[in-house]
Design a protein around this motif. Sequence first.
Motif, PDB file in Angstrom:
ATOM      1  N   ARG A  34     -54.395 -71.804 -39.926  1.00  0.00           N
ATOM      2  CA  ARG A  34     -55.189 -73.002 -39.637  1.00  0.00           C
ATOM      3  C   ARG A  34     -54.490 -73.774 -38.517  1.00  0.00           C
ATOM      4  O   ARG A  34     -53.259 -73.876 -38.508  1.00  0.00           O
ATOM      5  N   TRP A  57     -64.047 -74.190 -38.214  1.00  0.00           N
ATOM      6  CA  TRP A  57     -63.045 -74.698 -39.155  1.00  0.00           C
ATOM      7  C   TRP A  57     -62.175 -75.729 -38.441  1.00  0.00           C
ATOM      8  O   TRP A  57     -61.057 -75.455 -38.051  1.00  0.00           O
ATOM      9  N   ILE A  61     -61.984 -80.379 -41.998  1.00  0.00           N
ATOM     10  CA  ILE A  61     -62.269 -79.689 -43.266  1.00  0.00           C
ATOM     11  C   ILE A  61     -61.013 -79.820 -44.138  1.00  0.00           C
ATOM     12  O   ILE A  61     -59.904 -79.540 -43.683  1.00  0.00           O
ATOM     13  N   GLU A  64     -57.551 -78.375 -48.813  1.00  0.00           N
ATOM     14  CA  GLU A  64     -57.807 -77.689 -50.085  1.00  0.00           C
ATOM     15  C   GLU A  64     -58.806 -76.542 -49.886  1.00  0.00           C
ATOM     16  O   GLU A  64     -58.642 -75.455 -50.451  1.00  0.00           O
ATOM     17  N   GLU A  65     -59.835 -76.804 -49.063  1.00  0.00           N
ATOM     18  CA  GLU A  65     -60.847 -75.752 -48.816  1.00  0.00           C
ATOM     19  C   GLU A  65     -60.213 -74.558 -48.112  1.00  0.00           C
ATOM     20  O   GLU A  65     -60.517 -73.401 -48.401  1.00  0.00           O
ATOM     21  N   ASP A  68     -58.062 -72.617 -50.628  1.00  0.00           N
ATOM     22  CA  ASP A  68     -58.877 -71.882 -51.598  1.00  0.00           C
ATOM     23  C   ASP A  68     -59.506 -70.641 -50.966  1.00  0.00           C
ATOM     24  O   ASP A  68     -59.618 -69.592 -51.593  1.00  0.00           O
ATOM     25  N   ARG A  69     -59.902 -70.764 -49.712  1.00  0.00           N
ATOM     26  CA  ARG A  69     -60.469 -69.587 -49.030  1.00  0.00           C
ATOM     27  C   ARG A  69     -59.357 -68.581 -48.682  1.00  0.00           C
ATOM     28  O   ARG A  69     -59.554 -67.365 -48.757  1.00  0.00           O
TER      29      ARG A  69
END
Length: 323
Positions: A34, A57, A61, A64-65, A68-69
């Motif tokens: 990220r 992305w 965003i 946490e998202e 999780d992904r």
Amino acid sequence: MRLALIGYGNVGKAFARLIESKRSQYPFRIVAIRTARHGAAFDQRGLPIQPAFDTNWDAHIPIEEFLDRARPEIVIELTTLNPATGEPALSHIRAAFARGLHVVTANKGPIAHAYASLREQARLAGAEFRFESTVMDGAPIFNMVRNNLPAVQVQGFTGVLNSTTKVVIDAMRNGMTMEEGIAKAQEMGIAEADASFDIDGWDSAAKTAALANVLCDAGVTPLDVDRRGIGRLTHEKIAALKESRKTVALVSRAKRTAQGLKLRVRAEVLDETDILAAVRGTSNLLLLHTDLMGTVGTVAISPGVEQTAYGVFSDVVDIARAL
Ligand SMILES: NC(=O)c1ccc[n+]([C@@H]2O[C@H](COP(=O)([O-])OP(=O)(O)OC[C@H]3O[C@@H](n4cnc5c(N)ncnc54)[C@H](OP(=O)(O)O)[C@@H]3O)[C@@H](O)[C@H]2O)c1
């Protein structure tokens, strides 16, 4: 081991190259990355060094998202340092622990600001937390104490930990002005974008707080370090010291006293032969003063981003061994 990287700048890319070069011996794979402005990338089979980023992305965003992904085992936090707050790294690390994930970071902000509470959160989550590259670009300090100095109490330390001020002082000894020295450090890519962070001693104060928090359980922030930078040094003063075979270095010190741990960053006058003055250029040095091992130290000669990446790698290996 499945790794997720938050931040893919100089250190992140050097780390990805290192993982690639050691893949046959160490089966680590980067399953997600990220960034702030370039988006994110995901692949459970392992991402290439130059992945295709999905720019949808963006940094808005929630982390946490992303986690999780990504479904990693270890989160590697390599975002830009915010010396005043430790964010956004602090929130990223807390989100990882909240999911029971192990964390490695090279970002000293969280260690300088909130080490004790992060350590506690990691303990409650049953997660490992490593940060070898935060202070001396990957040279072993924290893992050396943890793995090789059992029962030893660190009573204090002395270090020359900021490369920019060393390059600036060397330049002034060679007849340049402080501004020319700063420009040289910036050309070398070692100065912070705002060089006053180095010159005023904030970088050294953050490193001093991080060391004190981890090695001496101090519970401090950089604001608790009695700090004075090199800003008042003049070319004339440096030249006069050189005449008498002396020099100056920005020295970090921690000392236990009856009143508690005293933390200090100062431009100190040193003999040219002093061990603190002997490491030149971008090299740095840390001496730990201990109860059982006397004074022991670590020296890093001209460390670069590859060594910072190695420190992150050594942390990942340390976690993999602990599991
Ligand atoms: N460079 C060194 O030699 C060295 C040595 C020791 C420690 N460190 C520490 O290691 C860390 C990384 O250093 P670096 O030199 O690799 O920095 P860098 O080149 O500036 O890269 C920083 C990365 O963080 C990303 N980022 C920033 N904010 C973010 C956010 N909110 N969410 C997701 N990603 C975010 C940036 O995204 P974009 O790419 O989109 O901008 C970039 O990819 C820093 O904390 C630094 O203090 C560096």
